[in-house]
Scaffold this motif. Sequence first.
Motif, PDB file in Angstrom:
ATOM      1  N   LYS A 174       0.754  -1.227   0.122  1.00 27.69           N
ATOM      2  CA  LYS A 174       0.021  -0.061   0.056  1.00 27.69           C
ATOM      3  C   LYS A 174       1.042   1.246   0.017  1.00 27.69           C
ATOM      4  O   LYS A 174       0.572   2.304  -0.472  1.00 27.69           O
ATOM      5  N   ARG A 175       1.991   1.287   0.632  1.00 29.91           N
ATOM      6  CA  ARG A 175       2.948   2.291   0.616  1.00 29.91           C
ATOM      7  C   ARG A 175       3.399   2.498  -0.667  1.00 29.91           C
ATOM      8  O   ARG A 175       3.610   3.604  -1.231  1.00 29.91           O
ATOM      9  N   LEU A 176       3.932   1.498  -1.388  1.00 27.94           N
ATOM     10  CA  LEU A 176       4.466   1.666  -2.914  1.00 27.94           C
ATOM     11  C   LEU A 176       3.157   2.176  -3.745  1.00 27.94           C
ATOM     12  O   LEU A 176       3.435   2.884  -4.706  1.00 27.94           O
ATOM     13  N   GLN A 177       1.915   1.715  -3.389  1.00 32.62           N
ATOM     14  CA  GLN A 177       0.858   2.267  -4.125  1.00 32.62           C
ATOM     15  C   GLN A 177       0.699   3.832  -4.059  1.00 32.62           C
ATOM     16  O   GLN A 177       0.757   4.627  -5.014  1.00 32.62           O
ATOM     17  N   LEU A 178       0.752   4.126  -3.047  1.00 32.82           N
ATOM     18  CA  LEU A 178       1.036   6.062  -2.589  1.00 32.82           C
ATOM     19  C   LEU A 178       1.879   6.498  -3.299  1.00 32.82           C
ATOM     20  O   LEU A 178       2.104   7.480  -3.827  1.00 32.82           O
ATOM     21  N   ALA A 179       3.173   5.677  -3.293  1.00 35.87           N
ATOM     22  CA  ALA A 179       4.405   6.286  -3.856  1.00 35.87           C
ATOM     23  C   ALA A 179       4.404   6.397  -5.256  1.00 35.87           C
ATOM     24  O   ALA A 179       4.705   7.382  -5.985  1.00 35.87           O
ATOM     25  N   LEU A 180       3.654   5.451  -5.927  1.00 37.91           N
ATOM     26  CA  LEU A 180       3.733   5.395  -7.358  1.00 37.91           C
ATOM     27  C   LEU A 180       2.896   6.695  -7.827  1.00 37.91           C
ATOM     28  O   LEU A 180       3.049   7.109  -8.819  1.00 37.91           O
ATOM     29  N   ALA A 181       1.827   6.992  -6.924  1.00 41.27           N
ATOM     30  CA  ALA A 181       0.880   8.338  -7.407  1.00 41.27           C
ATOM     31  C   ALA A 181       1.695   9.400  -7.349  1.00 41.27           C
ATOM     32  O   ALA A 181       1.356  10.552  -7.967  1.00 41.27           O
ATOM     33  N   LEU A 182       3.054   9.438  -6.847  1.00 44.72           N
ATOM     34  CA  LEU A 182       3.921  10.604  -6.720  1.00 44.72           C
ATOM     35  C   LEU A 182       4.620  10.831  -7.917  1.00 44.72           C
ATOM     36  O   LEU A 182       5.360  11.867  -8.292  1.00 44.72           O
ATOM     37  N   VAL A 183       4.674   9.673  -8.831  1.00 43.95           N
ATOM     38  CA  VAL A 183       5.595   9.724  -9.908  1.00 43.95           C
ATOM     39  C   VAL A 183       4.860  10.276 -11.096  1.00 43.95           C
ATOM     40  O   VAL A 183       3.775   9.816 -11.411  1.00 43.95           O
ATOM     41  N   PRO A 184       5.590  11.107 -11.777  1.00 45.84           N
ATOM     42  CA  PRO A 184       4.953  11.804 -13.007  1.00 45.84           C
ATOM     43  C   PRO A 184       4.152  10.818 -13.984  1.00 45.84           C
ATOM     44  O   PRO A 184       5.053   9.624 -14.221  1.00 45.84           O
ATOM     45  N   ASN A 185       3.195  11.205 -14.409  1.00 45.14           N
ATOM     46  CA  ASN A 185       2.614  10.339 -15.599  1.00 45.14           C
ATOM     47  C   ASN A 185       3.648   9.775 -16.751  1.00 45.14           C
ATOM     48  O   ASN A 185       3.353   8.923 -17.276  1.00 45.14           O
ATOM     49  N   ALA A 186       4.119  10.963 -17.153  1.00 45.30           N
ATOM     50  CA  ALA A 186       5.130  10.616 -18.345  1.00 45.30           C
ATOM     51  C   ALA A 186       6.199   9.708 -18.168  1.00 45.30           C
ATOM     52  O   ALA A 186       6.553   9.104 -18.920  1.00 45.30           O
ATOM     53  N   VAL A 187       6.428   9.357 -16.841  1.00 43.87           N
ATOM     54  CA  VAL A 187       7.440   8.475 -16.317  1.00 43.87           C
ATOM     55  C   VAL A 187       6.769   7.014 -16.211  1.00 43.87           C
ATOM     56  O   VAL A 187       7.212   6.113 -16.916  1.00 43.87           O
ATOM     57  N   MET A 244      12.122   3.407  -9.101  1.00 46.92           N
ATOM     58  CA  MET A 244      10.919   3.487  -9.954  1.00 46.92           C
ATOM     59  C   MET A 244      11.471   4.181 -11.038  1.00 46.92           C
ATOM     60  O   MET A 244      11.761   5.256 -11.145  1.00 46.92           O
ATOM     61  N   GLY A 245      11.256   3.627 -12.358  1.00 42.84           N
ATOM     62  CA  GLY A 245      11.597   4.141 -13.482  1.00 42.84           C
ATOM     63  C   GLY A 245      11.745   3.354 -14.709  1.00 42.84           C
ATOM     64  O   GLY A 245      11.429   2.029 -14.707  1.00 42.84           O
TER      65      GLY A 245
END
Length: 298
Positions: A174-187, A244-245
């Motif tokens: 769940k922490r990773l799910q929330l972190a993923l939301a912080l990554v720009p869509n373009a990435v 993440m990338g």
Amino acid sequence: MALDLNKLENHVTANSQEFVYRALSEADAVKFVQSYGGFRVNIKNEEQINLLDTTAKLRKSNGCGRNPDNTTTLGTVNLKVHQLQSDENICIDELNSKFTNQFLQSGSDYTDLYFADELMNLKAEKIALANDFLIFKGDTGSTDPDLIHFDGWLKALNAETKAVVLPTADRLYKRLQLALALVPNAVKRQKDFVIQMSKDDFETIQIEVANDNYYKESEVAKLLGTNKVMVAQEGLEDEDLFIMGKAESFIIGTDLESEFSEGKFYKSIETGNMYLDYKYKIGAVVVNPEDIYIFKKA
């Protein structure tokens, strides 16, 4: 009278023809870049990697008029390989007086070793594992002699200062799910977007998902509720980092691919020792590090 056997050692039959070696974790970094096309070969010293980027701005058409406000950017990054080796001397004569004498060829001029294949395979696996740690944790300023050969991915990413603490939740996934939301869509919308983590954290997530009784359809491990692939990396052991990338941003180079697993086992005329030598070239680089996002547990 009866037999007194107190001074006799228990008999051990030493006639097995097999050797069982210590369990090893499978090395991952090279296989990871191979699967995403980031493995470069035939590099003798240094290779230039060409970078290309462009903008695609849209505007209303104005007849024959033009408004050339797009930009194409060209760049380069260099991938340098470093020649490494791992050497061992084996004096087969020393095996004469041990149980291992059963594995020696007839005569006194030894030119081979019965368990050479097992030994070379084990050595190759351990070198692969050492490469894993070097690729991720390499640091020319390290006090670890196995990590000083070149700067690895974590240093290239400035991971120690760049990492952001994962958002709070009651499960790691769940922490990773929330972190993923912080990554720009373009990435994160890139087809080769991955989340790299240690094998321990990968296993923790799998256990959490199982305990929460979620059904997983795919054989490929993906972050629950998303299509983002998770990759377990031995080189991230004890780091508590989540990278993440784009997978294609991570590149490994060498000269000859088979050098990673093929060693030479031969007898020295000068010393009488058997030499077990591995020699190879390896280097690692990250391209477009600004598009890589790093999170940590705390």
